[in-house]
Design a protein around this motif. Structure first.
Motif, PDB file in Angstrom:
ATOM      1  N   PHE A  13       0.790 -30.618 -20.071  1.00 21.78           N
ATOM      2  CA  PHE A  13       0.335 -31.816 -20.662  1.00 21.78           C
ATOM      3  C   PHE A  13       1.585 -32.857 -20.828  1.00 21.78           C
ATOM      4  CE2 PHE A  13      -0.848 -34.666 -24.208  1.00 21.78           C
ATOM      5  CZ  PHE A  13      -1.865 -34.957 -23.914  1.00 21.78           C
ATOM      6  N   ALA A  14       2.682 -32.359 -21.134  1.00 20.54           N
ATOM      7  CA  ALA A  14       3.750 -33.063 -21.446  1.00 20.54           C
ATOM      8  C   ALA A  14       4.454 -33.853 -20.297  1.00 20.54           C
ATOM      9  CB  ALA A  14       4.870 -32.526 -22.101  1.00 20.54           C
ATOM     10  N   LEU A  15       3.920 -33.103 -19.136  1.00 14.43           N
ATOM     11  CA  LEU A  15       4.604 -33.646 -17.663  1.00 14.43           C
ATOM     12  C   LEU A  15       3.309 -34.243 -17.094  1.00 14.43           C
ATOM     13  CD1 LEU A  15       6.437 -30.335 -16.488  1.00 14.43           C
ATOM     14  CD2 LEU A  15       7.465 -32.315 -17.096  1.00 14.43           C
ATOM     15  N   ASN A  16       2.350 -34.907 -17.836  1.00 11.10           N
ATOM     16  CA  ASN A  16       1.423 -35.629 -17.440  1.00 11.10           C
ATOM     17  C   ASN A  16       0.546 -34.925 -16.251  1.00 11.10           C
ATOM     18  OD1 ASN A  16       2.333 -37.843 -18.921  1.00 11.10           O
ATOM     19  ND2 ASN A  16       3.964 -38.081 -17.421  1.00 11.10           N
ATOM     20  N   ARG A  17       0.584 -33.539 -16.304  1.00 13.39           N
ATOM     21  CA  ARG A  17      -0.370 -32.667 -15.192  1.00 13.39           C
ATOM     22  C   ARG A  17      -1.606 -32.269 -16.070  1.00 13.39           C
ATOM     23  NH1 ARG A  17       5.031 -30.326 -13.304  1.00 13.39           N
ATOM     24  NH2 ARG A  17       4.078 -28.288 -12.819  1.00 13.39           N
ATOM     25  N   TYR A  18      -2.436 -33.320 -16.166  1.00 10.90           N
ATOM     26  CA  TYR A  18      -3.665 -33.010 -17.025  1.00 10.90           C
ATOM     27  C   TYR A  18      -4.580 -32.295 -16.837  1.00 10.90           C
ATOM     28  CZ  TYR A  18      -1.593 -37.614 -18.097  1.00 10.90           C
ATOM     29  OH  TYR A  18      -0.651 -38.549 -18.542  1.00 10.90           O
TER      30      TYR A  18
ATOM     31  N   LEU B  73      -5.671 -28.616 -18.613  1.00  8.29           N
ATOM     32  CA  LEU B  73      -6.899 -28.456 -19.092  1.00  8.29           C
ATOM     33  C   LEU B  73      -7.460 -27.142 -18.932  1.00  8.29           C
ATOM     34  CD1 LEU B  73      -9.585 -29.907 -20.286  1.00  8.29           C
ATOM     35  CD2 LEU B  73     -10.183 -30.403 -18.090  1.00  8.29           C
ATOM     36  N   LEU B  74      -7.114 -26.723 -17.589  1.00  8.94           N
ATOM     37  CA  LEU B  74      -7.406 -25.239 -17.440  1.00  8.94           C
ATOM     38  C   LEU B  74      -6.822 -24.059 -18.135  1.00  8.94           C
ATOM     39  CD1 LEU B  74      -7.288 -25.386 -13.215  1.00  8.94           C
ATOM     40  CD2 LEU B  74      -9.319 -25.176 -14.685  1.00  8.94           C
ATOM     41  N   CYS B  75      -5.602 -24.538 -18.580  1.00  9.27           N
ATOM     42  CA  CYS B  75      -4.910 -23.427 -19.479  1.00  9.27           C
ATOM     43  C   CYS B  75      -5.584 -23.600 -20.870  1.00  9.27           C
ATOM     44  CB  CYS B  75      -3.189 -24.062 -19.614  1.00  9.27           C
ATOM     45  SG  CYS B  75      -2.451 -23.612 -18.178  1.00  9.27           S
ATOM     46  N   PHE B  76      -5.827 -24.844 -21.437  1.00 10.63           N
ATOM     47  CA  PHE B  76      -6.619 -24.969 -22.764  1.00 10.63           C
ATOM     48  C   PHE B  76      -7.742 -24.197 -22.587  1.00 10.63           C
ATOM     49  CE2 PHE B  76      -3.615 -28.719 -23.341  1.00 10.63           C
ATOM     50  CZ  PHE B  76      -2.814 -28.143 -23.961  1.00 10.63           C
ATOM     51  N   LYS B  77      -8.643 -24.340 -21.530  1.00  8.93           N
ATOM     52  CA  LYS B  77     -10.089 -23.709 -21.731  1.00  8.93           C
ATOM     53  C   LYS B  77      -9.998 -22.389 -21.537  1.00  8.93           C
ATOM     54  CE  LYS B  77     -12.672 -27.616 -19.645  1.00  8.93           C
ATOM     55  NZ  LYS B  77     -13.372 -27.956 -18.330  1.00  8.93           N
ATOM     56  N   SER B  78      -9.012 -21.733 -20.769  1.00 12.59           N
ATOM     57  CA  SER B  78      -8.477 -20.313 -20.715  1.00 12.59           C
ATOM     58  C   SER B  78      -8.155 -19.543 -22.030  1.00 12.59           C
ATOM     59  CB  SER B  78      -7.858 -19.806 -19.919  1.00 12.59           C
ATOM     60  OG  SER B  78      -8.015 -20.303 -18.580  1.00 12.59           O
ATOM     61  N   ALA B  79      -7.298 -20.538 -22.958  1.00 14.14           N
ATOM     62  CA  ALA B  79      -7.120 -19.911 -24.177  1.00 14.14           C
ATOM     63  C   ALA B  79      -8.340 -20.081 -25.120  1.00 14.14           C
ATOM     64  CB  ALA B  79      -5.637 -20.983 -24.583  1.00 14.14           C
ATOM     65  N   LEU B  80      -8.984 -20.865 -24.940  1.00 16.88           N
ATOM     66  CA  LEU B  80     -10.111 -21.140 -25.984  1.00 16.88           C
ATOM     67  C   LEU B  80     -11.168 -20.017 -25.585  1.00 16.88           C
ATOM     68  CD1 LEU B  80     -11.755 -22.696 -28.001  1.00 16.88           C
ATOM     69  CD2 LEU B  80     -12.739 -23.821 -26.101  1.00 16.88           C
ATOM     70  N   LEU B  81     -11.270 -19.454 -24.478  1.00 16.03           N
ATOM     71  CA  LEU B  81     -11.812 -18.309 -24.173  1.00 16.03           C
ATOM     72  C   LEU B  81     -11.313 -17.058 -24.821  1.00 16.03           C
ATOM     73  CD1 LEU B  81     -12.848 -18.770 -20.264  1.00 16.03           C
ATOM     74  CD2 LEU B  81     -14.477 -18.775 -22.316  1.00 16.03           C
TER      75      LEU B  81
ATOM     76  N   GLU C 235      -9.860 -32.459 -25.354  1.00 17.67           N
ATOM     77  CA  GLU C 235     -10.443 -33.928 -25.125  1.00 17.67           C
ATOM     78  C   GLU C 235      -9.415 -34.947 -24.753  1.00 17.67           C
ATOM     79  OE1 GLU C 235     -13.510 -34.996 -25.515  1.00 17.67           O
ATOM     80  OE2 GLU C 235     -13.898 -32.552 -25.532  1.00 17.67           O
ATOM     81  N   LYS C 236      -8.197 -34.674 -25.118  1.00 16.67           N
ATOM     82  CA  LYS C 236      -6.971 -35.522 -24.802  1.00 16.67           C
ATOM     83  C   LYS C 236      -6.853 -35.511 -23.309  1.00 16.67           C
ATOM     84  CE  LYS C 236      -4.179 -36.013 -28.780  1.00 16.67           C
ATOM     85  NZ  LYS C 236      -2.746 -36.044 -29.267  1.00 16.67           N
ATOM     86  N   CYS C 237      -6.811 -34.115 -22.766  1.00 14.06           N
ATOM     87  CA  CYS C 237      -6.709 -34.118 -21.316  1.00 14.06           C
ATOM     88  C   CYS C 237      -7.748 -34.833 -20.450  1.00 14.06           C
ATOM     89  CB  CYS C 237      -6.640 -32.653 -20.924  1.00 14.06           C
ATOM     90  SG  CYS C 237      -5.305 -31.646 -21.333  1.00 14.06           S
ATOM     91  N   LYS C 238      -8.955 -34.510 -20.881  1.00 10.59           N
ATOM     92  CA  LYS C 238     -10.090 -35.198 -20.244  1.00 10.59           C
ATOM     93  C   LYS C 238      -9.966 -36.654 -20.141  1.00 10.59           C
ATOM     94  CE  LYS C 238     -13.752 -31.712 -21.140  1.00 10.59           C
ATOM     95  NZ  LYS C 238     -15.081 -31.401 -21.755  1.00 10.59           N
ATOM     96  N   LYS C 239      -9.614 -37.278 -21.325  1.00  9.86           N
ATOM     97  CA  LYS C 239      -9.139 -38.819 -21.568  1.00  9.86           C
ATOM     98  C   LYS C 239      -8.441 -39.132 -20.670  1.00  9.86           C
ATOM     99  CE  LYS C 239      -8.029 -42.301 -24.806  1.00  9.86           C
ATOM    100  NZ  LYS C 239      -7.414 -42.488 -26.174  1.00  9.86           N
ATOM    101  N   LEU C 240      -7.198 -38.513 -20.578  1.00  9.26           N
ATOM    102  CA  LEU C 240      -6.005 -38.978 -19.838  1.00  9.26           C
ATOM    103  C   LEU C 240      -6.288 -38.764 -18.288  1.00  9.26           C
ATOM    104  CD1 LEU C 240      -3.024 -38.267 -22.339  1.00  9.26           C
ATOM    105  CD2 LEU C 240      -4.260 -40.276 -22.130  1.00  9.26           C
ATOM    106  N   GLU C 241      -6.901 -37.616 -18.292  1.00 12.31           N
ATOM    107  CA  GLU C 241      -7.234 -37.296 -16.524  1.00 12.31           C
ATOM    108  C   GLU C 241      -7.982 -38.538 -15.936  1.00 12.31           C
ATOM    109  OE1 GLU C 241      -8.976 -36.339 -13.090  1.00 12.31           O
ATOM    110  OE2 GLU C 241     -10.070 -36.249 -14.959  1.00 12.31           O
ATOM    111  N   SER C 242      -9.060 -38.984 -16.925  1.00 15.20           N
ATOM    112  CA  SER C 242      -9.759 -40.079 -16.513  1.00 15.20           C
ATOM    113  C   SER C 242      -8.978 -41.214 -16.450  1.00 15.20           C
ATOM    114  CB  SER C 242     -11.199 -40.201 -17.362  1.00 15.20           C
ATOM    115  OG  SER C 242     -11.857 -41.511 -17.147  1.00 15.20           O
ATOM    116  N   LEU C 243      -8.339 -41.634 -17.266  1.00 15.20           N
ATOM    117  CA  LEU C 243      -7.407 -42.845 -17.182  1.00 15.20           C
ATOM    118  C   LEU C 243      -6.597 -42.730 -16.048  1.00 15.20           C
ATOM    119  CD1 LEU C 243      -6.335 -43.392 -20.814  1.00 15.20           C
ATOM    120  CD2 LEU C 243      -8.015 -44.822 -19.560  1.00 15.20           C
ATOM    121  N   SER C 244      -5.863 -41.666 -15.702  1.00 19.75           N
ATOM    122  CA  SER C 244      -5.094 -41.651 -14.610  1.00 19.75           C
ATOM    123  C   SER C 244      -5.809 -41.778 -13.275  1.00 19.75           C
ATOM    124  CB  SER C 244      -4.141 -40.106 -14.669  1.00 19.75           C
ATOM    125  OG  SER C 244      -5.221 -39.124 -14.277  1.00 19.75           O
TER     126      SER C 244
END
Length: 511
Positions: free
Chosen positions: A94-99, A103-111, A125-134
């Motif tokens: 996320f810090a490297l802007n690879r949204y 996102l895949l990592c966060f979803k796997s962690a949530l499982l 939510e941040k990943c989704k928002k910034l990925e859309s903006l990018s």
């Protein structure tokens, strides 16, 4: 092992990152020496996994993403569903802007740990928002500006619009080119600085200000050097820039390299970047925030700032620029200051281009180059045998300029070039001269021709709005709005743009 683990954990909690890395390295080495070739997950393997994850956290806090990612990946090789490693890897990506990858990592962690849904859902939510903006470039700074820049600076994402890097035939070296037709105000890129440094310069003592700049510059170089040493991707980005010589031999990098969504590995080729190369690159490519083609938004407007924005550094100078930039935090947002066509090169003005040819020549020499844009070439030939314009008074000079252009059959955009060169005369003349009436062109006609030649500028907008007492006409409003978009970009809504233009009438300071 237990003693090392406890000591490393204590250092991590105390945020003593360097010491923590050293102790975790000892712990990890000891773990590996005791692991047997067993296909089953042992207690020591679990300890090793946690040690790698914690060392990754320390590396991340030390701004060393390469080592942090390497530790996370090694931990996930041992235990692919390890929650802390998935979370840590997601935060690094996320810090490297690879949204998308984050996102895949966060979803796997949530499982793996549904109880952590509040923290993870925030990241998701941040990943989704910034990925859309990018992808879309649909940034909106309206609310932040309306609130007087109070509160948190808007979250921005890396964005690369309809542009590509090509060899510049008209100017020099490589440049950034439009890949489709775009109108004034269109956002073409948003990118975060590799590093920035800012200071407040004193207006009282020249030596003091110069010393402050030298200290700032040294700190800036150290920041860039540190980032390049710790991250292969950053090193690779910087290595694409010109060191100032042998432009013809430099490769043309793919625009995809500058987008946030990249594979984790930057390739097998390790960029060769010596200290001398880095200093030359920074000398040629660093951008000053307080520039004639830029506007600094928010609290940073009180500071003198310098930074390295890699993709923006490919934009060359021209005395007929078509692009401007907004500085928001550590990001730069580049938008068009006038309409451009597919295949046209995007250009900034490195210095004030509303000046005569000789003044512009002096300015370009201080930057270490000579400008050979269409306007400079035209004026070189035009003024070769014409030295008859004498300054009498503001209205008289405008009249003489206009009459001379008629006599010498100057038409179209070339008329805008000459008006731009004498803009100071036109600006003061329209503010003070009344008796010339119809003998000189209306201010809106001159503003439009200058804007068509050199792009939108706040000074043009101020003259236009000052002299347009009746804004009820649709065409007049559209003309003003287009000029406003060229200055402020489309990252503000129309309602705010109207307000900004209205403020310009009263000559109040907006930013």
């Amino acid at each position: 092992m237990q003693e090392l683990r406890l000591k490393a954990s204590e250092l991590l909690l105390r945020e003593e990152w360097h010491d923590s890395v050293q102790v975790y390295t000892q712990f990890i080495t000891l773990c590996r020496s005791h692991i047997c070739n067993s296909p089953h997950l042992t207690k020591i393997q679990r300890s090793l996994c946690l040690g790698l994850s914690n060392r990754a956290e320390a590396h991340f806090r030390l701004r060393d993403p390469d080592k942090a990612l390497r530790d996370c990946n090694q931990a996930l090789e041992i235990e692919p569903t390890h929650y802390k490693s998935l979370l840590g890897k997601g935060r690094i990506l996320f810090a490297l802007n690879r949204y998308s990858a984050a996102l895949l990592c966060f979803k796997s962690a949530l499982l793996e740990d549904p109880q952590s849904n509040e923290t993870l859902n925030g990241y998701i939510e941040k990943c989704k928002k910034l990925e859309s903006l990018s992808r879309t470039g649909a940034f909106d700074l309206t609310d932040w500006i309306l609130n007087g820049f109070r509160g948190k600076t808007p979250e921005l994402a890396e964005y690369v619009g309809a542009v590509k890097i090509k060899r510049s035939e008209e100017l020099s070296g490589r440049g950034l080119f439009a890949t489709k037709n775009m109108d004034a105000g269109t956002l073409v890129l948003v990118t975060k600085a590799i590093a920035t440094e800012r200071c407040i310069l004193s207006n009282e003592e020249e030596d003091s200000a110069e010393n402050a700049q030298l200290v700032m510059w040294k700190s800036f170089i150290d920041q860039v050097s540190d980032s390049a040493a710790k991250c292969t991707w950053i090193r690779r980005l910087i290595s694409t820039l010109s060191p100032g010589d042998d432009e013809a031999s430099l490769e043309i990098p793919e625009t995809e390299l500058f987008k946030g969504e990249l594979t984790e590995e930057c390739g097998d080729l390790e960029p060769d970047l010596s200290s001398d190369d880095l200093l030359n690159i920074l000398d040629v490519n660093s951008l000053v925030e307080d520039s004639v083609s830029a506007k600094v938004l928010g609290k940073n407007s009180d500071y003198y700032g310098v930074g390295l924005w890699v993709l923006a550094s490919f934009i060359n100078h021209s005395c007929i620029p078509n692009s401007r930039r907004l500085h928001v935090g550590d990001y730069v947002m580049v938008h068009l200051s006038k309409d451009v066509k597919a295949g046209e090169e995007l250009t900034f003005s490195y210095f004030d281009v509303l000046l005569p040819l000789e003044k512009r020549k002096e300015m370009s020499q201080t930057w270490g180059f000579s400008c050979h844009c269409r306007r400079c070439r035209f004026e070189e030939g035009f003024w070769a045998d014409k030295q008859e314009l004498k300054e009498i008074d503001f209205g008289g000079v405008i009249f003489r300029i206009e009459e001379a252009m008629k006599r010498w059959n100057v038409r179209g955009r070339e008329k805008g070039y000459l008006r731009a060169s004498f803009w100071g005369v036109y600006e003061d003349g329209y503010a003070s001269v009344k008796r010339w009436g119809r003998r000189i062109p209306a201010s809106d006609v001159v503003v439009e021709s200058v804007a068509e030649a050199v792009g939108s500028d706040e000074r043009l907008l101020k003259v236009l709005m000052r002299d347009m007492t009746n804004m009820s006409g649709v065409l007049e409003i559209e003309r003003a709005m287009k000029l406003g978009k060229g200055v402020y970009g489309k990252v503000v809504k129309k309602k705010l743009l109207r307000s900004l233009i209205g403020v310009e009438i009263q000559e109040q300071k907006v930013y």
